[in-house]
Write an enzyme that holds these catalytic residues in place. Structure first.
Site, PDB file in Angstrom:
ATOM      1  CG  ASP A  10      -1.669   1.238   1.456  1.00 46.72           C
ATOM      2  OD1 ASP A  10      -2.338   1.672   0.495  1.00 46.72           O
ATOM      3  OD2 ASP A  10      -1.614   1.800   2.568  1.00 46.72           O
ATOM      4  CG  ASP A  12      -1.933   8.374   2.135  1.00 49.18           C
ATOM      5  OD1 ASP A  12      -1.301   8.566   3.187  1.00 49.18           O
ATOM      6  OD2 ASP A  12      -2.536   9.286   1.545  1.00 49.18           O
TER       7      ASP A  12
END
EC number: 3.1.3.-
Length: 260
Positions: A10, A12
């Site tokens: 991922d 953010d």
């Protein structure tokens, strides 16, 4: 902790928070690169092209290239092209989704007479764009949304995400879309295809349980929760299906691997 052959990551809350790099993230990507361990950044952001995502990461000091990135736009375009090659599409979204659709040989049209309606985050969305999308869906176009995120974190705070924009079309037409991005398996299947490894050889790393960790769980891929973003250790461990692992940050993973 198992050492995997490939890593899905991922952005953010895992690699950065706004404009700030998260502790251990840069070092972990450098560790993967130095040890020739393949990795992909898996993002629900459909508004940016892979090269734009990689450029942002590179400027923050990460080892990142366009071929290290899989977006919900890419997964959306692949899904449509597999289902109906050369399909016509009405699209609401930025350059990322438009480029992805074009790369897959799909025809973008600006009216309601299309095979598919696709919506991705569009900061210039307006009533007319939503109107055409609703008319197309009512005409029988298949309705696809790049991701279900109802809000997105920004320096200003949490702003409306693509899931919120998608809901306007759903409420108006009564038609639920097919979502492509995390936590759905479609984007994960695209990532598995791109990285070229078996699911048993991969781990999905992220901070948010409902998207990142659930995307791994929904796809039968091991998960590593990092305590650097939204979901806390206590929250994820209280879930019916907790992540495979949880660490304070990615420096902890390097320490474990190098201590083996």
């Amino acid at each position: 902790m198992k050492k995997y052959s490939g890593y899905l990551l991922d952005l953010d809350g895992t690699m950065y928070a706004g404009t700030e790099v998260i502790e251990g993230a840069r070092e972990f990507i450098a560790y993967l690169a130095n040890n020739n361990l393949p990795y992909l950044f898996v993002t629900n952001n459909a508004s940016k092209r892979p090269d734009e995502v990689a450029d942002k990461l590179s400027k923050m000091g990460f080892v990142a290239h366009a071929n290290n990135v899989v977006t919900s736009a890419m997964a959306t375009a692949s899904y449509i092209a597999d289902e109906k090659p050369g399909a016509t599409v009405y699209v609401i979204g930025g350059t990322g989704i438009r480029q992805a659709l074009d790369d897959e040989g799909l025809e973008i049209k600006e009216d309601e007479h299309v095979d598919y309606v696709v919506i991705g985050l569009d900061v210039d969305i307006n009533y007319e764009k939503l109107s055409i999308a609703c008319l197309a869906v009512r005409n029988g176009a298949k309705f696809i949304s790049t991701n279900p995120d109802t809000s997105i974190p920004t320096e200003r705070g949490f702003l409306p995400g693509n899931g919120a924009l998608t809901s306007v079309i759903t409420v108006s037409t009564g038609v639920e879309p097919k979502f492509i991005g995390k936590p759905m398996p479609t984007i994960m299947n695209k990532a598995v295809e791109m990285i070229g490894l078996d699911k048993s050889e991969l781990v999905m790393i992220g901070d948010l349980y409902m998207t990142d960790i659930m995307s791994g769980i929904n796809s039968d891929i091991d998960t590593l929760h990092v305590q650097t973003g939204v979901s806390t250790y206590e929250q994820v461990m209280a879930e019916a299906v907790p992540p495979t692992y949880s660490v304070k940050n990615l420096l902890e993973v390097i320490d474990i691997y190098e201590g083996e």
